[in-house]
Design a protein around this motif. Sequence first.
Motif: not given
Length: 212
Positions: A51, A54, A60, A64, A115, A138, A164, A190, A194
């Motif tokens: 978490c 993300v 990123y 990413v 979040c 997510w 995802f 993705q 991560f």
Amino acid sequence: RPSVAPGVAREVATRGDDGDGRNGDGDGDEGARRRFSARRIVKGIARDALCDAVADVDSYAAFVPFCAGARRTPRERWGREREREALARGEEYFEADLEIGFKLFNEKYTSAVTCARPERVTATSVSSGLFRSMTTTWKFSPLDDDEDEDPVTGLPAEGVIVDFEIDFEVKDPMHAAAVSVVFDDVARSQIQAFEKRCRQLALRGGLERDGD
């Protein structure tokens, strides 16, 4: 139930529809809306760490796929009502400016991010020239599986089911096919990106502790 070793995943990418067997939103722009999803079982990484990775938007661009730029939006530019609604639900809120690079074009947009740690991170576009709407979700669920052991500790390896999903609609249906090709790859890559990021950070932290 089959055992899943650390770093090995069950993964699937699907193109969604609106429940009637069609891709689209039912308003005549059939084909302009798409939904792609992927699921991966990750072992040896806690939900909190996934978490956190993300939610770390400022990093990123370093890892990413297709991300050409990303940063948290200055707070004075946030949508106050969106922030109030998220806080009322007990969720963390921020906005982010992102740039995604395709072979044919780049797109800059702003997303509202919520979040609900450590279960969910959701990003919804609030300003985009290409997308009428885009929501990325997510979800991190604990894996009810204690059959595998951590090779170091000998204790049951913590497992997480990572889901995802990206649901989007482009303003110009002419762009839908090209964007869909890219986002199909995005959905497939993705989670792996991560997961790799979390393992790199964990390794870096371990090396730093060893050097103390």
